[in-house]
Every structure is written in C-alpha cells, then in structure tokens.
Design a protein around this motif. Structure first.
Motif, PDB file in Angstrom:
ATOM      1  N   LEU B  91       0.672  -1.054  -0.150  1.00  0.00           N
ATOM      2  CA  LEU B  91       0.284  -0.004   0.164  1.00  0.00           C
ATOM      3  C   LEU B  91       0.647   1.036   0.303  1.00  0.00           C
ATOM      4  CD1 LEU B  91      -2.962  -0.590   2.339  1.00  0.00           C
ATOM      5  CD2 LEU B  91      -2.833  -0.605   0.349  1.00  0.00           C
ATOM      6  N   MET B  92       2.056   1.220   1.209  1.00  0.00           N
ATOM      7  CA  MET B  92       2.578   2.389   1.147  1.00  0.00           C
ATOM      8  C   MET B  92       3.647   2.920  -0.704  1.00  0.00           C
ATOM      9  SD  MET B  92       2.154   4.477   3.402  1.00  0.00           S
ATOM     10  CE  MET B  92       0.975   3.406   4.371  1.00  0.00           C
ATOM     11  N   GLN B  93       4.125   1.804  -1.257  1.00  0.00           N
ATOM     12  CA  GLN B  93       4.652   2.218  -2.228  1.00  0.00           C
ATOM     13  C   GLN B  93       3.481   2.451  -3.416  1.00  0.00           C
ATOM     14  OE1 GLN B  93       5.589  -1.814  -3.816  1.00  0.00           O
ATOM     15  NE2 GLN B  93       7.268  -1.806  -2.915  1.00  0.00           N
ATOM     16  N   ARG B  94       2.313   2.149  -3.247  1.00  0.00           N
ATOM     17  CA  ARG B  94       1.365   2.681  -4.365  1.00  0.00           C
ATOM     18  C   ARG B  94       0.300   4.260  -3.655  1.00  0.00           C
ATOM     19  NH1 ARG B  94      -0.066  -1.581  -7.600  1.00  0.00           N
ATOM     20  NH2 ARG B  94       1.614  -2.921  -7.692  1.00  0.00           N
ATOM     21  N   THR B  98      -1.272   7.259  -6.087  1.00  0.00           N
ATOM     22  CA  THR B  98      -2.390   7.788  -6.119  1.00  0.00           C
ATOM     23  C   THR B  98      -2.965   8.601  -5.745  1.00  0.00           C
ATOM     24  OG1 THR B  98      -3.623   4.851  -6.003  1.00  0.00           O
ATOM     25  CG2 THR B  98      -5.257   7.050  -5.719  1.00  0.00           C
ATOM     26  N   LEU B  99      -2.280   9.087  -4.416  1.00  0.00           N
ATOM     27  CA  LEU B  99      -2.316  10.149  -3.524  1.00  0.00           C
ATOM     28  C   LEU B  99      -2.450  11.934  -4.483  1.00  0.00           C
ATOM     29  CD1 LEU B  99      -3.162  10.674  -0.744  1.00  0.00           C
ATOM     30  CD2 LEU B  99      -1.296  10.630  -0.540  1.00  0.00           C
ATOM     31  N   ALA B 262      -2.012   3.258 -17.210  1.00  0.00           N
ATOM     32  CA  ALA B 262      -1.588   2.094 -16.818  1.00  0.00           C
ATOM     33  C   ALA B 262      -0.248   2.713 -16.306  1.00  0.00           C
ATOM     34  CB  ALA B 262      -0.745   1.710 -18.215  1.00  0.00           C
ATOM     35  N   ILE B 263      -0.995   3.244 -15.098  1.00  0.00           N
ATOM     36  CA  ILE B 263       0.125   3.779 -13.109  1.00  0.00           C
ATOM     37  C   ILE B 263      -0.279   2.617 -12.219  1.00  0.00           C
ATOM     38  CG2 ILE B 263      -0.234   5.487 -11.853  1.00  0.00           C
ATOM     39  CD1 ILE B 263      -1.317   7.708 -14.221  1.00  0.00           C
ATOM     40  N   ASN B 264       0.475   2.720 -12.459  1.00  0.00           N
ATOM     41  CA  ASN B 264       0.398   1.299 -11.305  1.00  0.00           C
ATOM     42  C   ASN B 264       0.065   2.216  -9.428  1.00  0.00           C
ATOM     43  OD1 ASN B 264       0.858  -1.195 -11.702  1.00  0.00           O
ATOM     44  ND2 ASN B 264       3.106  -1.093 -11.952  1.00  0.00           N
TER      45      ASN B 264
END
Lengths: 643, 314
Positions: B91-94, B98-99, B262-264
C-alpha cells in the motif's frame, strides 16, 4: 459602479422566452434518445447489421465505411453492432442496479425510520461508513466477495446506491410520523403502522422518482467504469465499458474506437440527467407554491415621458455638498419595458446639514441613497439626472473614479448592522481594510487608527472589540462599528439608511446622539433615510417627503411639522404616535403605497387623497422656492397635523 | 481551532469502529475458505490445519477482531494471500501515486470550478454563464476514463506533449512527475470541476446580494477586492462541504483513471486483489481509503472553521 446590461432592455425577455422553448426542445431530444436506447435494447438482434461477436481478423481496425458504418474493432467485429448490443447491457444494468437499490434501500429505510432507536442508530452509522468510502471502492469490495461479471457488478452497484434510497425513505418516514401520530393514529386508535404506510406512499413517490433518475445516470457511468477496468461485463460480450477498454489498448493505432461508445454513454447519461432535472423542477414546483409577483399594470408609459421640469429644482444653497437633479431610476420589466421606480427627483444638502428622506416603505427612499452611490442592483438603471458631489457629477465618472469617491467623499450606513458587516472577518479588520485601501496606511497605522475610531464611536475596550466578529457584538455595538467604518475616511457626505430601525428603542437614541456628535466634530452632510417621523424630527434640519418614487414635499423640520402642505405629509404626521396622546384609534392613511407601474397617471397620491379634485388627474409639478410641494391645491388647503 | 480538531476527532470514533468491524468481517463473509484460497487444491489436510492454526482462524471471532485491530493500529495489515508481500508495504508503495493524482486533480477542479463559478455568477444569464452551465452539465455526464482516452489521443499520441502512460515519482524528477500526472489529473478533475462550478455559482449569486457586499462597495473597495475577498470567502463556506465530498469521489475515480494511463497505483492493486480474492489486501485498501477520507474531512472542518467564524467552538 453602474452595471448597464450589455444588451438593450428589450433583448433580455425575448432571450428568456427563447431559453424556455429551447429547454422544451432539449427535453424532447433527450426523451427521443432514451426511447431509441430502449428500442435498440429490445430489438438489438433484429436491428444490428452483424453478429456482435463475429470476428474477421482480415478486416480489423477499419474506419467507418458503407459496410461497417462505425468501422471494426481489433478483432474485425462490427462496432455498430456491438454498440447496439451495448444498449441492451446498459438498459439491463441500469434497470437491475436501480431496482436492487430501491428494493434494498426503501424497505430498510422505512423500517428504521419507523422503529427508530438502536436499529436506526446502527444502520445509519453503517450507511455513514459506506458513504464515506469512495463508491467505486465499495463496489470493488463487494465484487471481491461475489466475483466479477455483469450481474454481480450490478448487485454491487445496487447495494452501493441503496444507501441513498435508504436515507430518502427514512427521511420521509421521520417527517410523516410526527404528523400522523399527532393527528390521526392516536385519536382514531387505528394501527399506527398501517396509517403511517398510507401516508408515506403518496409522499415518497416524488422524491423517489427524482432519486431514481439520479441513480440511473450514476449507475450507467459506474457500470461503464467497472466494465472498463474488467470487473463488470466480461469479454467478449459487448458493453460500452468493455468496448472502451478495447479502445484504450489501441489509442495509438486507431483512436476512433473510443468515439462511438463514449458518445453513446455521454448522450444517454446527459439525457437522463436533463430529464431528471425537469422532473425535479416539476416536483419542486408541486411542493412549493411559487409566490409569483403579479405583473405590474402597464400604465407607466405615459409617465416615463415626463421630462424633468425646471421648476422642480431646489434653489442653490450655500456650502452645497450634494446636489441631485432630475434623477430617474428604472427597472427592466419581464415584457421588455422600463418601469420607473424614482422619477424626477432633485435635492441638495449643505455641509453640516442633515436632510431627512421620509416616506412609507416602497416610496423609493433607500433606492435614492443607493442610486447616489451608483450601487443599485444589476436590473436597475439610473437613466436621467445628475448627481453632483463636491462639484463633480458622479454619473459621468468612470467606474474606477467612482470607487475612489466612495468611502473617501461619500459613505453609507445601512439598516441592519448584523448583515452589513461581513461575517467572515473581525470588525476591526473591516475598518482597517478601508483605511489601508483608501488612505494607503500601513498595517499597524491602520490598526491604531481603527482602535481610535472604535473608541470614538463610544465602544468600551476598543482594542479588544476590534478583534471580535460581527456575530459576537450586539446590534447597537455593530451599528457603531458600521458608523466608525463609514467615517474612517472622513467623507463629506454620509448616507444613513434607516440606521436605527433594526435597533432596540433604548439604543436608537444613543445612535442618534452619536450621529449628532460626529456631525458636530467632522462636519459632514447627512442624508438620513427613515420612515420614522419622530426620528426625523429629532435629527434632521430639513425633511423631504417621498411618495411613490417622487418627492411630494420639502421643508424645514419645524415648518413641516407645524404646517404640512401636502395631504400625504399631513397623513404621515397624523399617523405619528405621540407618547403624551393615547387616544386609541390612531388615524392611518387608507390603502397603501401603490407598487411601481400601478401609480395613478396624475397625482400619484390621488387615489388615497381626501381632497382629490378633477385637476389631480394631470401630472402635478413640484412648486415653490423655499418650501417645495407637489400638490395642486397646496395654496387653498389648510392642513393641520394634529386632529 | 485545536478544540475544533479534537472535537471532530472524537466524533470520528464511531465511524472508525464501524468501518473496522465491517472491514474485518470480510474474511467471514467470503464464500470460500481463505485457507482453500491460499493453498488451492494442492495442500494436504495437515497443511490446511496448520495454516488455519497459524492464521488464528480457530480462535473465536471477537478475539480475532481484537488481534487484527491491534496489529492494524500498529501498521501491520497482514500479508497478501498470494505473494506473501506485506500489505502495508504494498500500500505504501502505491499510495503516493494515487494520492498525487488525486490531489493534483482536486487542485485543477478547484481552480477551474471556482473560476468558472465566479465568472458565471458575476453575469447571470450572460454567455459565460450559459457556457459554464452547459459545461457543468456535460462535465457530469462524461466518464472520466473516456475523457482520459481522448486526452491521450490528442496530447500524447498526436501532439506528443505528454507521455501516454506511466508515472514518474515526484522525488525522482518534479518535471517528469508533473508531465506524467497532468493528463490523468485533468481527466479525473473534469466532473468535479463541473460540480464545484455549479456550487460556487449558486453560492456566489446568493452572497453577492448580501448587504455586506453592498456595504463594502459603498466603502469604495475595488470590485476585485469585494468579489475575491468579501464575497468569495463567504461563498466558499458551502463549497467546502462539496469539495470534501468531491475529493472522496476523486479518490474513487483515480482507481479507474489509473488504468487508462497504465499507472501503478492503488487502483491496479485493487483490481488484482479483487480478481484473486486477496482479502488482506482489500482490507488494507479500505482502511487506507477511510484514513484518507478522514484526513480530508478533518481538513475540511478546519477550513470551514476558518471561513466561518460562527462554526468555531467558543
């Protein structure tokens, strides 16, 4: 600032009418689009030219042609046929999710609304929790439990959107149960639940319909989104969302693939939203009976042509600060006319003098004050006259120059101090802002001067009060602040619009005393607008009486009170309560001030006047030199204020 | 202001409790046994039992909830069922991805929405008012991901101003970050800017009729100052509530718009987790979302208090 509408007054109403017929046309188009959608959904197999799943890899990614009206996709499938079959998915999706939402939401909402207590508390907390999470995330969570696919996705969306139906049903029950329990159920002794249901069903229908239209649009967008990310309709089935998902992979090769399904979604959602708006407006109208104002009777055309008469001009006075001549303010009417609100108004005020502007509500006194500042609302226009302040006609000045004059040379105190101070800022900062903007004072100098001013208007502990917000002050205190702000730049004219009307009687006198003191100190001229003759008698040197948008009499205070010359002035004076005189039936002037547009063609007071003669049917000029009066019988009538 | 924050935090406790119970109970609601999900059909009876014991599935549900909550509060959200990656780490990677997409789109939505709303409110029924109204109507009917595709076609594929796909972290290169986040943020922010514009317009029309606006004009303050300071501060009070809701909407929308570019981000993580019924990951995602929403609401309350002195506790 005078905001003249950029188009002529006649253009506005016709454009409005065109707007109304335009929106009717939009509704017809939207309805037709939705009808077409349902038709295509029902007869997709018959209408679509090809099998939506038939592949033809040789003819893939083709542009529109006679054979394929919307081209082909990556597997050579006919885009038009897929689009038509997508209609079916859209209709199924919208119907399914909305039905599920209603079937879950409405019964639970009715139940918790009826039961109340713990049931209500727990369910509402759960609803709040669900609503606080992004909707698509809720759907994703439910899909994680159910697995993917169109129907599962629609169950997920149904659950998601049920929260709004739940809250709606609960709200209707809560509103109705009060009513029902008080009125019928307890009295008749019938089952409360049954009667409640009887009351709720008719009341829930209109908001339910509105909510349904909102939900259908949202469901369509959500379904497309879920299918787009592969959690809804699964390939190879054709839905608008999966078609866009395919298109996304080929944006660099064949961008056209994205166009047909996108347009289909937008048109459908747009049609539903527009029809929803219309339904909502209709439902809204059904609930609140609009208080439509009667259209003014069109008898004003004749009046509008009366030119300012030279005889009406007041004689020049020494030390004149303000001189208004032949002022006319009009409003644009719905049918394109210009309705005068103030006509042919002239007045002047000298340094250190207080001129009272009195009359009943609707006589145009406040509007006169605003017109002098050029601050009438957008629909109103000052069409004639001059407003000469300190030798310059404000009507000829450009907007920026008028902004400079306001505050510096003329300032205004309004009727209700609690609404004329900005609730978002401290009172001190609102005064300091004026000093900084108008006099270019530094922040600290402006604040020091602000505290001085607040002290000067008689507020104890000024440094502390300067940091208060308007809602933390009493009305009298707030009005003192407003006066301090108005006087901050030492204007030569102060317009006071009923500054004591909104205040307690005990505070009124203090404020009047404050005006007198400040006038003695600063020497400004005051235009004092009031409907209260006792107040006017207390503070004014001269009084102008206004009636139906024009001045009917002007005189020194003592002369006016001793011997009014216009029957309307006499009526006002007679209607004035005297503390010493408690004879019960206070005489009143019969009828009320006619609204603009319904003014009598001749003397505007004639329909309420006891002394009317045939000659009063003509326009009456304002006559006299020292005292002015607008009455044809002024010389023959002997009027007395007291009975 | 501190009192306000504390008050609001206390009011959030029931919400957080309910969300945690709901999130936790996913495991129990799952139609299939998590052990089966992890081991598939390959594991022996013994392996199943061992894993069951290790995951604490034999404990009573209340005990499991308390244990789970205790770990969650410490930032331990368990490990993914599928690749034994720590959920918190994933979660912390992604999250930053998104934020940043959400915040940039919120910024765009506010700037565009407020500007259009003011312009429309200043001249009701004028051309710009009509354009803003029509724009707002369309803005709420256009799917954000479709708008994203359109932007890709025009500005990435055709004009090549921006990259069509991918995300560059802010820490690596601010310029690349801005380039990678611009198109998705515009696509995402469109419908919110429409909603905000509608709200600003109606609030502004109401405020402009207030006495204090007329009083400020009467005091000779410039139109610009009257509109941007006196009117806007008050008009933003109702808008802030809408904005709070819109940020929640944007957060959800980001999950979908990410797929266009295609954003991770969290969206890709969520979609994978749904397909694999990766419950710990879903639970973690929900908690992160709720956490973000709580922060946004708190910020909203503070801004609301700043704009509206009457709302401050005295």
């Amino acid at each position: 600032m005078k905001t003249v509408p950029s188009d002529g007054p006649a253009a506005a109403p016709s454009r409005r009418r065109r707007g109304a017929s335009g929106s009717a046309a939009i509704v017809v188009v939207a309805g037709a689009i939705l009808a077409l959608l349902v038709f295509l959904a029902l007869f997709a197999d018959l209408v679509s030219p090809y099998d939506p799943l038939r592949q033809n890899l040789i003819a893939s990614l083709q542009w529109p042609s006679a054979a394929h009206w919307l081209g082909t996709d990556d597997l050579g499938r006919d885009v038009l046929s897929r689009l038509i079959h997508g209609c079916r998915i859209a209709v199924i999706a919208a119907g399914e999710a909305t039905t599920i939402a209603i079937l879950i939401g409405v019964p639970i909402g009715l139940f918790i609304g009826y039961r109340g207590g713990w049931w209500d508390w727990v369910v509402m907390r759960v609803v709040e929790a669900v609503v606080s999470i992004p909707g698509i995330m809720v759907a994703i969570v439910i899909l994680a439990l159910l697995g993917t696919g169109l129907h599962k996705a629609m169950i997920a969306l149904g659950i998601l959107f049920s929260t709004s139906f739940l809250r709606l049903a609960r709200g209707v029950v809560l509103a109705e149960r009060e009513e029902v329990y008080v009125r019928s159920a307890r009295v008749v002794g019938a089952s409360g639940g049954r009667i409640l249901l009887g009351h709720i069903l008719p009341n829930i229908a209109p908001p339910l319909i509105v909510q349904t239209t909102l939900t259908v649009g949202a469901v369509l967008l959500a379904e497309a989104g879920l299918s787009f990310i592969g959690l809804g309709v699964q390939p190879p089935d054709a839905s608008w969302g999966t078609m866009l998902s395919t298109a996304a992979a080929f944006m660099d090769l064949h961008w056209f693939l994205a166009i047909p399904p996108g347009i289909a979604i937008i048109l459908t959602v747009l049609s539903i939203n527009l029809i929803g708006d219309v339904i909502r407006d209709g439902v809204g109208r059904g609930i609140t009976v609009a208080a439509r104002q009667d259209a003014p009777v069109a008898s004003f055309a004749a009046l509008a042509d009366v030119a300012p008469s030279a005889a009406a001009l007041p004689p020049p006075r020494p030390d004149e600060v303000l001189r208004v001549e032949g002022l006319r303010v009009t409003v644009s009417t719905a049918d394109g006319g210009e309705l005068p609100l103030i006509s042919d108004l002239s007045l002047s005020i000298s340094k250190g003098e207080t001129l009272g502007l009195v009359g009943e509500s609707g006589s145009g006194k406040t509007l006169t004050g605003l017109a002098i500042l050029g601050l009438t609302s957008v629909a109103l226009r000052t069409t004639h006259g001059s407003i000469v302040l300190n030798g310059r006609d404000l009507r000829t000045l450009p907007r920026r120059r008028i902004e400079e004059v306001r505050g510096n040379e003329v300032a205004m105190v309004f009727q209700d101090p609690t609404t004329s101070l900005n609730p978002a800022f401290t009172v001190g900062s609102q005064i300091a802002e004026v000093l900084r903007a108008k006099h270019g004072l530094s922040k600290s100098a402006a604040w020091a001067r602000t505290v001085e001013l607040i002290d000067r208007v008689g507020i104890p502990r000024p440094g502390e009060r300067a940091r208060a917000f308007p809602h933390e002050l009493s009305g009298g205190m707030a009005q003192r602040i407003a006066i301090a702000r108005a006087l901050s730049c030492n204007p030569s004219l102060l317009i006071a619009d009923e500054p004591t009307t909104a205040l307690d009687v005990t505070v009124q006198q203090e404020i009047l005393d404050l005006f007198r003191d400040l006038q003695a100190e600063f020497g400004m001229a005051i235009l004092f607008v009031t409907h209260d003759l006792a107040v006017a008698a207390d503070i004014c040197d001269r009084i102008s009486v206004m009636y139906a948008g024009e001045m009917v009499e002007m005189a020194e205070v003592d002369a006016l009170f001793a011997r009014p010359r216009h029957p309307y002035t006499r009526g006002l004076l007679s209607a004035m309560p005297h503390a010493s005189d408690r004879k019960p039936p206070l005489p009143t002037i019969r009828g009320s001030v006619p609204r603009p547009g319904t003014w009598p063609a001749g003397c505007r007071f004639s329909n309420r006047c006891d002394f009317k003669v045939a000659a009063c049917e003509r326009r009456i000029p304002l006559t006299g030199t020292d005292r002015l009066v607008r009455c044809i019988r002024a010389d023959e009538l002997v009027l007395e204020a007291a009975q | 202001m501190l009192r306000l924050i504390v008050q609001r935090l206390l009011a959030l406790i029931p919400l957080l409790f309910i969300v945690s119970v709901m999130t936790f109970s996913f495991t129990s609601l799952l139609p299939s046994d998590p052990v089966d999900l992890i081991l598939g059909e390959t594991g022996t009876q013994e392996q199943h039992e061992m894993l069951r014991e290790r995951m604490g599935l034999n404990e009573p549900i209340v005990v499991r909830y308390v244990q789970w909550l205790g770990r969650a509060v410490q930032g331990d959200l368990g490990t993914s069922f599928f690749n034994s990656v720590s959920v918190s780490t994933a979660l912390m990677q992604r999250l930053p991805v998104t934020l940043s997409l959400t915040l940039v789109s919120a910024l765009i939505a506010v700037v565009v929405g407020v500007a259009a709303g003011i312009a429309a409110a200043l001249r009701p029924r004028s051309l710009i008012d009509r354009l803003a109204t029509v724009g707002a109507t369309f803005g709420q009917a256009i799917p954000n991901f479709w708008f994203g595709l359109l932007l890709v076609a025009i500005f990435a594929v055709n004009l090549r101003w921006f990259p069509a796909t991918g995300f560059s972290p802010l820490s690596a290169s601010p310029v690349d970050w801005l380039r990678s986040v611009t198109l998705p943020a515009i696509a995402l922010g469109l419908s919110s800017s429409a909603a905000i514009a509608r709200q600003v317009r109606s609030a502004m029309v109401g405020v402009l009729q207030q006495d204090y606006i007329r009083a400020a004009r009467a005091q000779g303050l410039s139109s610009r100052r009257v509109i941007l300071k006196h009117a806007l501060t008050n008009a933003m009070v109702p808008v802030v509530a809408v904005l709070s809701f819109q940020i929640t909407v944007l957060l959800g929308g980001a999950l979908i718009v990410e797929q266009v570019f295609a954003i991770n981000g969290l969206g890709t993580l969520a979609i994978g987790a749904v397909r694999q019924q990766d419950i710990p990951m879903i639970q973690g995602l929900v908690l992160v979302m709720v956490g973000l929403v709580v922060v946004v609401q708190l910020a909203t309350d503070v801004i609301y208090g700043l704009l509206n002195p009457k709302a401050r506790p005295s």
